[in-house]
Design a protein around this motif. Structure first.
Motif, mmCIF file in Angstrom:
data_model
loop_
_atom_site.group_PDB
_atom_site.id
_atom_site.type_symbol
_atom_site.label_atom_id
_atom_site.label_comp_id
_atom_site.label_asym_id
_atom_site.label_seq_id
_atom_site.Cartn_x
_atom_site.Cartn_y
_atom_site.Cartn_z
ATOM 1 N N SER A 1 0.733 -1.189 -0.099
ATOM 2 C CA SER A 1 -0.125 -0.046 0.113
ATOM 3 C C SER A 1 0.891 1.128 0.204
ATOM 4 O O SER A 1 0.882 2.123 -0.645
ATOM 5 N N ILE B 1 2.155 1.833 -3.370
ATOM 6 C CA ILE B 1 1.316 2.509 -4.140
ATOM 7 C C ILE B 1 1.379 4.112 -4.313
ATOM 8 O O ILE B 1 1.391 4.680 -5.307
ATOM 9 N N ASN C 1 -2.133 -2.142 -9.781
ATOM 10 C CA ASN C 1 -2.125 -1.085 -9.117
ATOM 11 C C ASN C 1 -2.150 0.457 -9.974
ATOM 12 O O ASN C 1 -1.956 1.419 -9.650
#
Length: 462
Positions: free
Chosen positions: A168, A171, A305
């Motif tokens: 995460s 990203i 992503n």
């Protein structure tokens, strides 16, 4: 979903790893039986012409090898047909040995079959009750296989949870890199202009050729304290970025038709500046193989992503330009006001809450995996659950987990969200399959009292 999909792969891999251990342990024992059978023959060959008191049989050999060797030696010495036995190369005697070891081999084959069956039945149970008719050696093999499965899976569960949170963060880092590359492209244009100005040839400089250097979006990003701070916090290496962006600029951007047309325009116009930056982000930075190879090294899930990162970058450009519309062109702009104090796009609106949800969904799925597997299996009796597409199984388990454990989320909301995931990530037929199965499962769980909702979770809960 990526983490649970990876965990499902991990379960399968660890399961196969444990089965492989059982296979190898039994292969070793089968090989030993074959070796022992040969040993009996070798002992006979070595001793059959000696006197009984002079025979040589290793004391460390297995008892069965020693006893069989003695038995066929006695049979040979006490036979009235030694000459016939020699002509037949002692086949009748050695056949007794083969028959004995065939019985052992058959028994071991059956034992292996039983051990494999029991392992498949109990491997996911934390404290399995093992009931199997097998030797102590085979039972030890079974226990070892189950231990390997559990220990490796526990390790993978922890590592994947940590990796999920790290992914995460990656990203967001990739989003920042995309914005930084936009500013670096403008800087490269300005460096080209400065180099030409300092050249001894003193060739005329056409401002239009260096229009990108003064692009208002690029300049706003370059001067953004928020972007500078985020870059420092993430410890993004400018030197590595510049190497990649130089290659992209020389090989791709300078040859790009839209960029060339932009350079031919007159004085800088804010709308034109926005359009070319969006074009470079969407169609070059987040698409070209030069930059994709860089992103892929950072993010193993970059192909999935990429759209998220691109969406965040485009929203940031809109924030700089003062756009409030969700899509370009939805409203006519009479005047553009540059927002120099724009905010960077968050990964989500409520990231702290999302992280808690994220962890809970992951851990509930880990803890209830076998329960959700059983629920799916009951609803797919005409299917072998192992034949179910892995991504479909993950989606179904996540949906069941969410319906049971998250009281504030309406059932219909859960079902609709996971249908969308099936549409995006699975096969064309998965949407209908997931929809029908989840509707049926949800109804059963409500009737059984396994789904309990409160607050917002009670909405549309029919």
């Amino acid at each position: 979903m990526q983490g649970l999909y990876a965990l499902e792969h991990s379960r399968n891999a660890n399961y196969l790893l444990s089965l492989d251990l059982i296979e190898k342990q039994f292969d070793t024992r089968f090989s030993q039986l074959a070796e022992d059978e040969k040993q009996v023959g070798w002992i006979f060959e070595k001793n059959h012409q000696r006197k009984p008191e002079n025979i040589q049989i290793g004391k460390k050999l297995p008892e069965k090898v020693r006893q069989l060797a003695l038995d066929i030696l006695d049979a040979y010495w006490n036979s009235d047909e030694q000459e016939a036995l020699q002509e037949q190369k002692f086949a009748p005697l050695l056949q007794q040995v083969r028959a004995s070891y065939k019985e052992d081999n058959d028994a071991l084959t059956e034992e292996k079959k039983n051990i494999m069956a029991v392992f498949k039945e109990v491997y996911e149970q934390e404290q399995p009750t093992i009931d199997v008719d097998a030797s102590d050696v085979s039972k030890k093999t079974l226990v070892k296989a189950i231990d390997i499965y559990h220990n490796k899976l526990q390790e993978d569960v922890k590592n994947l949870e940590a990796r999920l949170l790290q992914q995460s963060r990656i990203i967001y880092t990739n989003y920042l890199i995309g914005l930084i590359w936009v500013t670096e492209i403008a800087e490269l244009v300005n460096l080209e202009k400065a180099a030409k100005a300092s050249s001894l040839l003193k060739a005329p400089i056409f401002e239009g050729d260096y229009k990108m250097g003064q692009n208002v979006v690029c300049q706003t990003l370059k001067n953004s304290d928020a972007l500078k701070l985020a870059k420092e916090q993430r410890k993004i290496d400018d030197a590595v970025l510049r190497t990649t962006v130089r290659e992209l600029y020389k090989k791709v951007i300078k040859e790009d038709e839209e960029y060339i047309n932009y350079q031919k325009l007159g004085q800088n116009n804010a709308e034109d500046d926005k359009k070319i930056v969006n074009h470079i982000l969407k169609n070059i930075i987040f698409k070209h193989e030069i930059t994709n190879s860089y992103f892929e090294e950072l993010d193993l899930s970059w192909s999935e992503n990429r759209k998220v990162v691109q969406s965040m970058a485009v929203k940031t450009i809109k924030a700089i330009m003062g756009d409030t519309e969700e899509e370009d062109g939805d409203a006519e702009e009479t005047e553009i006001t540059i927002n120099k104090n724009f905010e960077l796009s968050p990964l989500s609106k409520n990231w702290d809450e999302d992280v808690v949800f994220y962890k809970n969904l992951y851990n509930f799925n880990v803890e209830g995996n076998q329960r959700y597997e059983d629920i799916i299996a009951k609803k797919t009796k005409n299917w072998d659950i192992e034949r179910l597409a892995l991504i479909d199984k993950v989606i179904l388990k996540m949906a069941i987990c969410e319906m049971i454990n998250f009281y504030s989320i309406p059932v219909k909301v859960t079902i609709n969200e996971y249908i969308e995931l099936a549409k995006t990530y699975s096969t064309p037929k998965s949407k209908k399959f997931v929809n029908g199965l989840l509707d049926s499962i949800a109804q059963d769980l409500i009737e059984q009292g396994d789904i309990k909702k409160s607050g917002r979770g009670l909405m549309d809960n029919k």
